[in-house]
Design a protein around this motif. Structure first.
Motif, PDB file in Angstrom:
ATOM      1  N   GLY A  50       0.808  -1.217   0.000  1.00 44.22           N
ATOM      2  CA  GLY A  50       0.000   0.000   0.000  1.00 44.22           C
ATOM      3  C   GLY A  50       0.832   1.253   0.000  1.00 44.22           C
ATOM      4  N   ALA A  51       2.067   1.160  -0.478  1.00 42.67           N
ATOM      5  CA  ALA A  51       2.949   2.320  -0.503  1.00 42.67           C
ATOM      6  C   ALA A  51       2.503   3.306  -1.584  1.00 42.67           C
ATOM      7  CB  ALA A  51       4.388   1.881  -0.773  1.00 42.67           C
ATOM      8  N   VAL A  52       2.748   4.590  -1.345  1.00 40.34           N
ATOM      9  CA  VAL A  52       2.474   5.622  -2.342  1.00 40.34           C
ATOM     10  C   VAL A  52       3.557   5.532  -3.400  1.00 40.34           C
ATOM     11  CG1 VAL A  52       2.174   8.079  -2.755  1.00 40.34           C
ATOM     12  CG2 VAL A  52       1.391   7.072  -0.593  1.00 40.34           C
ATOM     13  N   LEU A  53       3.192   5.099  -4.602  1.00 39.54           N
ATOM     14  CA  LEU A  53       4.206   4.825  -5.619  1.00 39.54           C
ATOM     15  C   LEU A  53       4.944   6.080  -6.053  1.00 39.54           C
ATOM     16  CD1 LEU A  53       2.437   2.167  -7.881  1.00 39.54           C
ATOM     17  CD2 LEU A  53       4.072   1.836  -6.015  1.00 39.54           C
ATOM     18  N   GLY A  54       4.274   7.222  -6.027  1.00 41.11           N
ATOM     19  CA  GLY A  54       4.940   8.460  -6.420  1.00 41.11           C
ATOM     20  C   GLY A  54       6.034   8.876  -5.471  1.00 41.11           C
ATOM     21  N   GLU A  55       6.002   8.361  -4.223  1.00 43.52           N
ATOM     22  CA  GLU A  55       7.001   8.708  -3.217  1.00 43.52           C
ATOM     23  C   GLU A  55       8.039   7.609  -3.034  1.00 43.52           C
ATOM     24  OE1 GLU A  55       6.907  11.714  -1.940  1.00 43.52           O
ATOM     25  OE2 GLU A  55       5.024  12.154  -2.950  1.00 43.52           O
TER      26      GLU A  55
END
Length: 692
Positions: A140-145
């Protein structure tokens, strides 16, 4: 028993086990911490620095990017694609599936790869019931970050987990923290393009203003609120069809995984299960180890205080019993002890207990030990030479030459206080007492390693002995200073050669024969401890190995009656719990503290660890006070937690593995420097003592 004193090759099996097991377990633990607690940041979005492209912001919720550019699509009229993010959740996923089956509806489940690896049976159920599966990244990581490595891992691990659980590769991706198409802005748009380059079709959700009759993609989480909203939407009369994203838009939802990919996915699932089991086991082990550690400290403090009160009242050897003035035979087994034998003998000759027979049993020394002992020139000193046969055999030889009924056994590297012999024999005034342990203190305290051993002797050994006396279960009269009745020794057949801890074996045998064993803390002797880690390892390895041997040999005492039974149920149980089991479990406290700092609440984890260390410091301070020692040594104790404790843990592990592998350990002799008397007057004061 030739060669008993020669060093043997340590068994290699334990090192092989550690080399194979520890790195694997550490890697599994790190992986579990990374996937469960989302290390490497990537949990929150940065503010958008640039808007989403117009074709995306104004288009439909399903987005494809290929050589032809950006293409978007929306659901047909009166068609709703129900989508659920996260999971599979062991509570809400089954409930949602039951609800969908009740209304004969289909939906798209965007799953976390980590959750899919934990609950593969739910993944298979989702597919078996005709629903669609998409990727919601691994954690569930923010891919943009996310870093480039994290970005790849989030997508690739999810593919592997789904391949192992259901034999498929998802073609649909929902990026975490993304709702409507216009939220694909800034860094998230760049991440979306990278994901599309890997073949994914991006799925967002329609704006709230769009009505079900127009057709829409609806986004839900897997919670109780989402369950209620889903049930309400399923009852909407404006919707003719509840279907999956791919079925509504005629897309290919996934591609079959190859056999190799399925095997990789299955391996990932097994590693995940192992990690969860390991963390769960560590949590329980931490609770048990912490509980045992605190229980031990509480017991030591409680019974040490009881021991003090007991001394203030009465006990065998108290003033109301007659003073013991009988002559004493002192046995000094020696093997290559030329560095310290003279100081040992001169300290005994300076004893206030004048009637002494001192027998030095030279056990095949290859140095000048026997010659130095003979050169002392006192008629009370007798030297018996024998071929190398080991310490137990040497003590039995000395016992055969003893003329008196009270026997004091002394290590050849030990220096006695002048009143030590007189004090240690006083408890033998009581006819039920068969042996007495003296107070062995560290004489050579220079250097950090020696200071740590000094703390161990005072805090560990001597505080234990106070408790053992109150509980009537003293397991060891140390070889450095101990007094025995001759008839007690003869009743158990002398000193046994069955184990490497002959002093522990002998003490346990005395209990089983019905004798009592006491501790006389005022009888002080100074012993020399190892000054290098290698010597310390060999010494403690022999001690631990021999103690476990003795425990097994005398295990029958647990079921015995009377004095022997009390010793067995109290003493053997204490040793098994606190000297074998606790050292095996104690590393979990350190490992889990590190795990907590990395993956949980670092302040809470550090606080728990510091609290445990603080409780030990308080107990050590009390022990030093009882022994009349200076408190300034406490400064070195926190450092002990980082090196010394770990060494002691490994000693126990090595001893147990060696026993299980059937290895036979021979004597490991410590090289002496003759510095046992450093704490008496600042040097070795007996060198100038005149002979008589």
């Amino acid at each position: 028993m030739k060669g008993r004193h020669k060093q043997s090759r340590d068994p290699k099996g334990h090192w092989l086990i550690l080399i194979l097991v520890l790195p694997v377990m550490f890697a599994v633990l790190l992986f579990e911490g990374w996937t469960t607690h989302e290390v490497d940041a990537a949990t929150t979005r940065s503010p958008c620095t640039s808007p989403a492209p117009d074709a995306v912001a104004r288009g439909g919720p399903v987005i494809g990017i290929n050589a032809g550019g950006i293409q978007t699509a929306s659901m047909p009229a009166r068609t709703v694609a129900l989508t659920f993010d996260g999971g599979p959740d062991p509570v809400w996923t089954p409930r949602l599936l039951d609800l969908l089956r009740q209304y004969n509806a289909r939906a798209t489940f965007f799953l976390y790869g980590s959750q899919a690896a934990r609950h593969p049976e739910l993944v298979r159920r989702i597919r078996a019931e005709g629903h669609e599966i998409g990727s919601n990244t691994y954690t569930g990581a923010v891919l943009g970050e996310a870093s480039s490595a994290r970005f790849s891992a989030e997508l690739d691990l999810t593919r592997a987990a789904l391949a192992g659980a259901a034999g498929l590769h998802p073609n649909l991706l929902r990026m975490p923290r993304i709702t409507t198409p216009d939220t694909l802005c800034g860094r998230e748009w760049r991440a979306a393009r990278q994901a599309a380059g890997r073949g994914y079709v991006l799925v967002t959700a329609d704006r709230a203003s769009r009505k079900p009759a127009q057709g829409l993609v609806r986004q839900f989480s897997q919670t109780s609120i989402a369950y209620q909203q889903t049930r309400s939407l399923l009852r909407n009369p404006d919707v003719d069809r509840f279907t999956t994203v791919s079925a509504g838009l005629r897309l290919v939802p996934y591609t079959p995984a190859t056999t190799g990919e399925r095997w990789q996915g299955t391996a990932l699932i097994q590693v995940t299960k192992l990690g969860r089991a390991f963390v769960s086991a560590m949590t329980w082990t931490l609770a048990i180890a912490g509980g045992l550690g605190l229980l031990r400290l509480a017991l030591l403090g409680l019974f040490a205080r009881a021991h003090v009160r007991r001394l203030e009242s009465s006990r065998p050897g108290a003033p109301w019993l007659p003073e013991v003035t009988e002559p004493v035979t002192v046995l000094v087994p020696a093997y290559n002890e030329e560095a310290g034998i003279e100081s040992t003998l001169l300290s005994l000759l300076a004893s206030t207990h004048r009637q002494l027979q001192i027998i030095v049993i030279d056990d095949g020394s290859t140095d000048r030990t026997a010659d130095i002992a003979e050169s002392v020139g006192d008629r009370r000193v007798e030297v018996v030479r024998q071929a190398n046969a080991g310490k137990a055999a040497a003590l039995n030889t000395g016992l055969a030459h003893a003329r008196y009924d009270i026997i004091v056994m002394v290590d050849a590297d030990t220096v006695f206080e002048p009143d030590a012999v007189r004090r240690i024999v006083q408890p033998l005034a009581h006819p039920a007492v068969g042996a007495v342990s003296g107070n062995a203190k560290v004489g050579n305290r220079r250097g950090l390693l020696a200071k740590w051993q000094h703390l161990e002797y005072v805090f560990g050994f001597n505080l234990d002995r106070r408790m053992f006396e109150v509980l009537e279960c003293m397991p060891t009269v140390p070889g450095a200073i101990g007094a025995f009745r001759r008839d007690a020794l003869e009743s158990v057949g002398g000193v046994s050669e069955d184990t490497l801890a002959e002093d522990t074996d002998l003490t346990m045998a005395l209990w089983r024969a019905g004798w009592r064993v006491l501790y006389e803390e005022s009888a002080v002797a100074w012993t020399e401890v190892p000054t290098s880690l290698g010597q310390l390892w060999r010494q403690r390895y022999r001690w631990c190995y021999g103690t476990i041997q003795a425990m097994w040999k005398h295990r029958g005492a647990v079921l015995a009656r009377g004095v022997a039974g009390r010793f067995g149920r109290r003493g053997l149980t204490y040793i098994a719990l606190f000297q074998v089991a606790l050292p095996l479990l104690a590393p979990v406290i350190d490992v889990f503290a590190l795990y907590g700092v990395l993956f949980l609440d670092p302040w809470l984890s550090a606080g728990v660890w510091l609290g445990f260390m603080g409780s030990q410091l308080v107990s050590a301070r009390y022990a030093l006070t009882l022994d009349g020692e200076r408190l300034r040594t406490l400064w070195s104790m926190p450092l002990q937690f980082f090196v010394y404790r770990q060494l002691m843990y490994l000693v126990v592990i090595q001893s147990l593995v060696a026993l299980f592998l059937g290895s036979r350990l021979k004597w490991h002799r410590m090289r002496r420097s003759g510095t046992a008397a450093e704490q008496i007057g600042g040097g070795a004061p007996y060198k100038s003592l005149p002979t008589r």
